[in-house]
Design a protein around this motif. Structure first.
Motif, short mmCIF file in Angstrom:
data_model
loop_
_atom_site.label_atom_id
_atom_site.label_comp_id
_atom_site.label_asym_id
_atom_site.label_seq_id
_atom_site.Cartn_x
_atom_site.Cartn_y
_atom_site.Cartn_z
N SER A 152 13.71 -55.15 14.16
CA SER A 152 14.69 -55.91 14.95
C SER A 152 14.05 -57.16 15.52
O SER A 152 14.67 -58.24 15.54
CB SER A 152 15.23 -55.03 16.09
OG SER A 152 15.90 -53.90 15.58
N SER A 156 15.00 -61.53 15.18
CA SER A 156 15.57 -62.13 16.39
C SER A 156 15.70 -63.64 16.28
O SER A 156 14.87 -64.31 15.63
CB SER A 156 14.70 -61.78 17.60
OG SER A 156 14.70 -60.39 17.84
N LYS A 157 16.72 -64.18 16.94
CA LYS A 157 16.98 -65.62 16.89
C LYS A 157 16.80 -66.31 18.23
O LYS A 157 16.67 -67.54 18.28
CB LYS A 157 18.43 -65.86 16.41
CG LYS A 157 18.75 -65.26 15.05
CD LYS A 157 17.91 -65.87 13.95
CE LYS A 157 18.32 -65.28 12.58
NZ LYS A 157 17.45 -65.81 11.49
N THR A 158 16.80 -65.54 19.32
CA THR A 158 16.68 -66.14 20.65
C THR A 158 15.63 -65.41 21.48
O THR A 158 15.28 -64.25 21.19
CB THR A 158 18.02 -66.09 21.41
OG1 THR A 158 18.34 -64.73 21.72
CG2 THR A 158 19.14 -66.71 20.58
N ASN A 160 16.10 -64.39 24.53
CA ASN A 160 16.77 -63.29 25.21
C ASN A 160 16.82 -62.04 24.34
O ASN A 160 16.63 -60.91 24.82
CB ASN A 160 18.19 -63.70 25.62
CG ASN A 160 18.21 -64.61 26.83
OD1 ASN A 160 17.26 -64.65 27.62
ND2 ASN A 160 19.28 -65.37 26.99
N GLU A 161 17.06 -62.22 23.04
CA GLU A 161 17.05 -61.08 22.13
C GLU A 161 15.66 -60.44 22.09
O GLU A 161 15.52 -59.21 22.13
CB GLU A 161 17.45 -61.52 20.71
CG GLU A 161 18.92 -61.82 20.54
CD GLU A 161 19.25 -62.21 19.10
OE1 GLU A 161 18.39 -62.01 18.21
OE2 GLU A 161 20.34 -62.72 18.87
N GLY A 164 14.97 -58.43 25.15
CA GLY A 164 15.71 -57.17 25.11
C GLY A 164 15.00 -56.12 24.28
O GLY A 164 14.86 -54.96 24.69
#
Length: 343
Positions: A152, A156-158, A160-161, A164
């Motif tokens: 995962s 991720s693209k950001t 924030n992701e 998380g």
């Protein structure tokens, strides 16, 4: 490459440091207790409030010797820095990339992949070496869940992701951390990670080791010319070494977590060395801090083969090698930043 020299830890709260020519004087109650040559040192870490003379501060800045102040409890207070050194173009590149989320995500992804990989390795080693003492199914299931977190993170693209997934991975990892404590389980029972203040003996030990690690990483970043306060994963805040916190993510499981577990399981620390305050927080006494610092220094002298360079280096040089690799990536000498994958 930076030579791995000595770190001087001042654990006595009543000690005062001064300079006499090229010699450090350690004074207690106005009497000189110890003399040390300045040129043998790489870092000075003070646990106390008595302080350091302006002359010694100036000498440390001139000779590029790190000078860090911690409270007697081990909380970071300040670092003394001299003139800014290093390549100004490298720092400007660092600042530009920190403002570009796409580029920042690329670097932050590598940090977190290193962290999660190394967390899995800690669990897998426990299954391999202590299968009769741990819950093999529980640790194996958690390792597999961390592997899914790795996939995962990679997509991720950001930021924030990424944060998380980092939180999810940490919850999984620390959810089984108590399984890795094989001795003194009553005294060092671990339920969850607690920080300010640490609420049990294991958390107190972890927090102390993390403080030492962030100091090492900060020093390493400054050595290669990077700004330790401008990161890619952790947001900028006044006084917070965000890039040092970024880089230490991949090093926490190997440098701090394993050392804490080793000291507990080998009974190098005991419950008698931890004190509960009225606030509920746990502190280590001076003798326990000295033992941890001594073991920390011994661990840094061990030799490993660096997974990316393929060369044998002292363990304590890993933060400097990773800082150097990050600088090389930012300069365009590497296609990607290679995190430290513990073998």
């Amino acid at each position: 490459m930076k030579k791995l020299l000595n770190t001087l830890y001042i654990t006595s709260p009543d000690a005062y440091l001064a300079l006499d020519g090229e010699t450090i004087l350690i004074k207690k109650e106005e009497e000189v207790s110890t003399r040390l040559p300045l040129h043998n040192l790489e870092n000075i870490v003070c646990f106390g409030y008595q302080g350091v003379s302006p002359g010694l501060m100036a000498a440390c800045a001139e000779h590029n010797i790190g000078l860090c102040f911690l409270s007697p409890r081990g909380y970071f207070l300040a670092r003394v820095n001299g003139k800014i050194r290093g390549n100004v173009l490298l720092r400007k590149t660092q600042y530009r990339i920190s403002e570009d989320e796409i580029r920042s995500v690329e670097i932050a992804t590598s940090f977190l992949m290193g962290k999660i990989f190394n967390c899995r390795k800690v669990l897998d080693r426990a299954v391999r070496d202590h299968s009769l003492l741990v819950d093999v199914d529980k640790l194996s299931d958690t390792s597999q869940a961390l592997k899914e977190c790795l996939n995962s993170v990679h997509g991720s693209k950001t930021i924030n992701e990424l944060m998380g997934f980092e939180g999810s991975a940490a919850k999984l990892y620390f959810g089984v951390f108590d399984q890795l404590i094989l001795q003194q389980k009553d005294a060092f029972q671990f339920v969850e990670r607690s920080r300010r203040p640490p609420l049990d003996n294991t958390n107190a030990l972890l927090s102390f080791l993390y403080t030492l690690l962030v100091h090492e990483v900060t020093s390493a970043l400054e050595t290669v010319g990077l700004d330790p306060y401008v990161g890619f994963l952790h947001q900028d805040r006044p006084g917070r070494p965000s890039l040092a916190l970024d880089l230490m993510e991949e090093l926490r499981p190997v440098f701090a977590d394993r050392l804490a577990l080793s000291m507990i399981n080998r009974k190098q620390v005991s419950s008698e060395g931890f004190i509960q305050k009225e606030s509920g927080g746990i502190l280590m006494d001076e003798e326990t801090r000295k033992k941890v610092l001594s073991t920390w220094q011994e661990r840094k002298q061990e030799t490993i083969t660096h997974p990316f360079l393929g060369e044998k280096i002292m363990f304590g040089l890993v933060p400097y090698v990773q800082a150097l690799l990050l600088a090389r990536y930012l300069r365009g000498d590497l296609d990607a930043y290679p995190p430290f994958f513990w073998n």
